[in-house]
Write an enzyme that holds these catalytic residues in place. Structure first.
Site, PDB file in Angstrom:
ATOM      1  N   ARG A 100       4.840  -3.723  17.701  1.00 63.00           N
ATOM      2  CA  ARG A 100       5.483  -3.544  16.631  1.00 63.00           C
ATOM      3  C   ARG A 100       5.789  -5.171  16.195  1.00 63.00           C
ATOM      4  O   ARG A 100       6.210  -5.778  16.603  1.00 63.00           O
ATOM      5  CB  ARG A 100       6.211  -3.253  17.023  1.00 63.00           C
ATOM      6  N   GLU A 137      -4.736   7.253   6.925  1.00 65.24           N
ATOM      7  CA  GLU A 137      -3.494   8.260   7.669  1.00 65.24           C
ATOM      8  C   GLU A 137      -4.486   9.749   7.101  1.00 65.24           C
ATOM      9  O   GLU A 137      -5.303   9.453   5.705  1.00 65.24           O
ATOM     10  CB  GLU A 137      -2.401   8.143   5.904  1.00 65.24           C
ATOM     11  N   LYS A 177       7.819  -2.450   7.061  1.00 65.97           N
ATOM     12  CA  LYS A 177       7.746  -1.054   6.240  1.00 65.97           C
ATOM     13  C   LYS A 177       8.957  -0.394   5.167  1.00 65.97           C
ATOM     14  O   LYS A 177       9.571  -0.804   5.547  1.00 65.97           O
ATOM     15  CB  LYS A 177       7.651   0.798   7.197  1.00 65.97           C
ATOM     16  N   PHE A 226      -7.548   2.858   5.666  1.00 64.43           N
ATOM     17  CA  PHE A 226      -5.803   1.264   5.495  1.00 64.43           C
ATOM     18  C   PHE A 226      -6.729   0.467   6.597  1.00 64.43           C
ATOM     19  O   PHE A 226      -5.699  -0.493   5.996  1.00 64.43           O
ATOM     20  CB  PHE A 226      -4.295   2.153   5.778  1.00 64.43           C
ATOM     21  N   LYS A 259       2.308   4.443   1.543  1.00 63.57           N
ATOM     22  CA  LYS A 259       2.678   4.689   2.973  1.00 63.57           C
ATOM     23  C   LYS A 259       2.209   6.404   3.111  1.00 63.57           C
ATOM     24  O   LYS A 259       3.652   6.547   2.614  1.00 63.57           O
ATOM     25  CB  LYS A 259       3.975   4.500   3.609  1.00 63.57           C
ATOM     26  N   ARG A 265      -2.340   8.547  17.545  1.00 64.61           N
ATOM     27  CA  ARG A 265      -1.545   8.056  17.184  1.00 64.61           C
ATOM     28  C   ARG A 265      -1.066   7.205  18.787  1.00 64.61           C
ATOM     29  O   ARG A 265      -1.082   6.593  19.000  1.00 64.61           O
ATOM     30  CB  ARG A 265      -0.096   7.719  16.979  1.00 64.61           C
ATOM     31  N   GLU A 304       0.602  -1.331   0.155  1.00 66.34           N
ATOM     32  CA  GLU A 304      -0.111  -0.172  -0.034  1.00 66.34           C
ATOM     33  C   GLU A 304       0.768   1.365   0.274  1.00 66.34           C
ATOM     34  O   GLU A 304       2.010   1.252   0.616  1.00 66.34           O
ATOM     35  CB  GLU A 304      -1.201   0.007   0.709  1.00 66.34           C
ATOM     36  N   ARG A 306      -2.007   9.565  11.028  1.00 64.32           N
ATOM     37  CA  ARG A 306      -2.310   8.501  11.293  1.00 64.32           C
ATOM     38  C   ARG A 306      -3.770   8.742  12.670  1.00 64.32           C
ATOM     39  O   ARG A 306      -3.728   9.814  13.577  1.00 64.32           O
ATOM     40  CB  ARG A 306      -1.553   7.533  12.390  1.00 64.32           C
TER      41      ARG A 306
HETATM   42  P1  ATP Z   1       6.066   3.663  14.490  1.00 61.10           P
HETATM   43  O1  ATP Z   1       4.383   4.623  13.862  1.00 61.10           O
HETATM   44  O2  ATP Z   1       6.156   2.449  13.147  1.00 61.10           O
HETATM   45  O3  ATP Z   1       6.626   3.897  15.040  1.00 61.10           O
HETATM   46  P2  ATP Z   1       6.619   6.659  12.798  1.00 61.10           P
HETATM   47  O4  ATP Z   1       4.852   6.906  13.403  1.00 61.10           O
HETATM   48  O5  ATP Z   1       7.743   7.053  12.740  1.00 61.10           O
HETATM   49  O6  ATP Z   1       7.105   4.909  13.356  1.00 61.10           O
HETATM   50  P3  ATP Z   1       6.058   5.198  10.503  1.00 61.10           P
HETATM   51  O7  ATP Z   1       7.769   4.219  10.950  1.00 61.10           O
HETATM   52  O8  ATP Z   1       6.861   6.525   8.635  1.00 61.10           O
HETATM   53  O9  ATP Z   1       5.992   6.463  11.548  1.00 61.10           O
HETATM   54  O10 ATP Z   1       5.398   4.100  10.321  1.00 61.10           O
HETATM   55  C1  ATP Z   1       4.204   4.213  10.169  1.00 61.10           C
HETATM   56  C2  ATP Z   1       2.976   4.726   9.917  1.00 61.10           C
HETATM   57  O11 ATP Z   1       2.689   5.030   8.458  1.00 61.10           O
HETATM   58  C3  ATP Z   1       1.920   3.973  10.350  1.00 61.10           C
HETATM   59  O12 ATP Z   1       1.724   4.984  12.166  1.00 61.10           O
HETATM   60  C4  ATP Z   1       0.580   4.961  10.077  1.00 61.10           C
HETATM   61  O13 ATP Z   1       0.384   6.574  10.511  1.00 61.10           O
HETATM   62  C5  ATP Z   1       1.482   5.668   8.514  1.00 61.10           C
HETATM   63  N1  ATP Z   1       1.092   4.889   7.868  1.00 61.10           N
HETATM   64  C6  ATP Z   1       0.655   5.563   6.117  1.00 61.10           C
HETATM   65  N2  ATP Z   1       0.062   4.653   5.426  1.00 61.10           N
HETATM   66  C7  ATP Z   1       0.042   3.302   5.425  1.00 61.10           C
HETATM   67  C8  ATP Z   1      -0.583   2.386   5.515  1.00 61.10           C
HETATM   68  N3  ATP Z   1      -1.664   2.013   4.055  1.00 61.10           N
HETATM   69  N4  ATP Z   1      -0.764   1.360   6.096  1.00 61.10           N
HETATM   70  C9  ATP Z   1      -0.161   1.384   7.879  1.00 61.10           C
HETATM   71  N5  ATP Z   1       0.265   2.259   7.935  1.00 61.10           N
HETATM   72  C10 ATP Z   1       0.983   3.283   6.857  1.00 61.10           C
END
Ligand code: ATP
Length: 588
Positions: free
Chosen positions: A420, A303, A426, A343, A253, A273, A251, A258
């Protein structure tokens, strides 16, 4: 129940660094706590009155705390302030002054109860509007007058948000399992209840009142945020496909915020989040959910992305900062419109979907969302080859996304609330080069600037978070990437976090000019992760006597005010990034 029992327990917890001992002390306390108080004791132990998603916080400013101590002990505010500069801990200062006062007057008051303490703190937290400061002051000083010195220490730490017993959520669950679940084995069941409710107090109350049977029946419910599932990361399409048994759904990202939306009829609640209620911040997103989601009751994740309303193009995450406000919400909403990319779906018309496999949830999601220009299901594709994954990735990046999410289609691909895991992986653009993925680091110290930077800070000492030990470990000293405006603002931003000693939770071999309370999180980009003899992050993990550091760190200009310090990049993530980087270097 006497509050002294709680204070005694906190003192014991503080006296040890061993998690098992901490757990046992807490379990003892929970055993002697009555059923109608157990939720309150659990919240207090975490320095709170309610779970995070309830918008009632105690947090009073240090200034008011000083006034309250002065009023309760008959001392001048200056004396309190001087002592505070020495101790760096308002709790300790309050304890000392309370002890002196008790000696002077031989005062033996009525014993404070937990009910009284909690109710008073609750009234303080709810006081608002004109005269609320006076009310808070009189409530707090009244409480302090009735408190023993030891009780004063913990009351002050609770109200100023500095309790920090080192009791993580998982320790509370362990203690509950021991005290009321028949032993540590009950922890998994309690954890699941916590993960789908985000409410430790409620979990505690359920287990004491209804035992594990009650916990088994614990269900996802509207209005209580589900703890978010998080993704692991890998550095190449090959590794990703291998990990996901050769196939997955990929998908886009999206680079936004979030949002977990709970809709019941026409009522929509949005959680961040970090599980805070952010409904008031996004009235437009609530409207979109109402209009475009076909269900009586539903919990969905999306998102929320800033867009150019004219072109529909996605804008970078930073644009959303304009939406982070209490006032002027309507204006900001018009100036900075958003789109929603849905999502996941976790609950549908009374049915919990979190234990259903991903493809079942995805199908349900597509049936439930009515797509239009502002609301869409995340762009996705079923993929089986490295080439397919690469191409999808390039498309995602071209569309303005940060990369892709690769999701397991296995039959066990449930929604792992609060975890996690490898069901989501990712893959971000930056992994293609060296270390150009950003990390979120906590400022724990600062260095005075010279020349052009005289009078402000020249660099910050930045740290990762080690959740196992609940400490911050230094990773780098960063002075690049700050604009003149940033530099001007820095002393102001850091002023209230200055300490005279290194914070007890900061593990550092570097001596900073100024120590800071680990609060402010900054996004940093570096060229590479290297071994370092002077930084404590992951000390000894890769090589004996060496920690890890970032080479050529640069502040991206992005303060992560949306991140709690404990949500910063962890030492373990840095180790993974280092190993990934090494593997890549090794293969070229
Ligand atoms: P994390 O949330 O994993 O601790 P982070 O806040 O730095 O780390 P990323 O690691 O960049 O975020 O990636 C996770 C986030 O990506 C998710 O919390 C969500 O907000 C976002 N996201 C965007 N698109 C999607 C998708 N298609 N499916 C799931 N998450 C997505």
């Amino acid at each position: 129940m006497k509050f002294s029992q709680v204070a005694d327990c906190y003192e014991k917890i503080e006296s040890t660094a061993k998690r098992l001992e901490m757990t046992d002390y807490l379990a003892e306390l929970l055993k002697i706590t009555s059923n109608d108080l157990i939720d309150k004791v659990v919240y207090l132990t975490q320095g709170k009155l309610y779970p995070d998603f309830v918008d009632i916080q105690i947090g009073i400013a240090e200034k008011l705390a000083i006034q309250a101590v002065a009023k309760a002990t008959g001392k001048r505010e200056n004396e309190i302030r001087e002592d505070l500069a020495r101790t760096g801990d308002i709790g300790e200062t309050a304890q000392e002054f309370r002890a002196k006062k008790a000696q002077a007057t031989l005062f033996k008051g009525e014993q404070l109860t937990v009910e009284e303490v909690y109710d008073t703190l609750d009234r303080m937290a709810r006081a608002s509007g004109a005269g609320s400061m006076d009310k808070k002051l009189s409530l707090l000083s009244g409480l302090l007058m009735a408190a023993t010195p030891k009780e004063a220490r913990y009351i002050l730490r609770i109200v100023t948000g500095t309790l920090r017993l080192g009791i993580a959520d998982m320790t509370v669950l362990d203690a509950l399992a021991i005290a009321h679940g028949g032993g540590k084995e009950a922890r998994a069941q309690l954890e699941r209840a916590y993960n789908i409710s985000s409410d430790l107090g409620k979990v505690a109350e359920t287990v004491v009142r209804r035992g594990l049977k009650g916990i088994e029946k614990f269900a996802v419910s509207l209005g209580k945020p589900i703890r978010p599932m998080l993704a692991e990361r890998l550095g190449s399409p090959e590794e990703i496909l291998e990990k996901l048994s050769g196939k997955c759904v990929v998908e886009y990202k999206y680079d936004g915020e979030r949002v977990q939306a709970h809709k019941q009829g026409d009522r929509v609640t949005l959680f961040s989040r970090r599980l805070e209620n952010i409904t008031d911040q996004y009235p437009d997103a609530s409207e979109l959910i109402k209009k475009n989601v076909r269900a009586k009751s539903v919990i969905m994740e999306a998102e929320c992305v800033a867009i150019n309303a004219d072109t529909g193009e996605m804008k970078p995450f930073q644009e959303l900062m304009h939406r982070r406000r209490k006032y002027g919400v309507r204006e900001a909403m018009e100036e900075h419109p958003v789109s929603l990319f849905m999502f996941d779906i976790l609950y549908f018309n009374g049915q919990d979907l979190t234990l259903k496999p991903f493809l079942t949830r995805r199908k349900k999601l597509e049936q439930t969302v009515v797509e239009d220009r502002r609301v869409r299901a995340s762009t996705s594709e079923f993929i089986k080859t490295v080439e397919g994954l690469e191409q999808f990735f390039e498309r995602a990046v071209e569309a303005g996304c940060e990369g892709i999410m690769c999701k397991s289609v296995d039959k066990n691909s449930i929604y792992q609330a609060g975890a996690r895991g490898w069901n989501w992986i990712k893959y971000k653009r930056e992994y293609k080069s060296e270390m150009t993925d950003t990390v979120d680091l906590v400022a724990v110290g600062a260095f005075y600037g010279r020349g052009k930077r005289a009078g402000t800070y020249g660099a910050l000492l930045l740290a990762t978070y080690n959740p196992e030990k609940d400490v911050f470990e230094t990773l780098t000293r960063c002075g690049t990437g700050f604009t003149d405006e940033d530099l001007e603002r820095l002393p102001e931003i850091m002023k209230k976090h200055k300490l005279i000693h290194r914070h007890p939770k900061v593990n550092s071999m570097v001596e900073a000019d100024v120590w800071l309370k680990p609060v402010v999180v900054l996004e940093v980009l570096g060229s590479e992760i290297t071994l370092s003899p002077i930084h404590t992050c992951a000390m000894g993990v890769i090589r004996k006597g060496s920690g890890l550091a970032i080479r050529f760190p640069r502040f991206t200009g992005n303060y992560r005010f949306d991140r709690a310090p404990t949500g910063a990049t962890t030492n373990e993530e840095i180790v993974k990034m280092y190993r990934n980087q090494m593997r890549k270097v090794g293969s070229t």
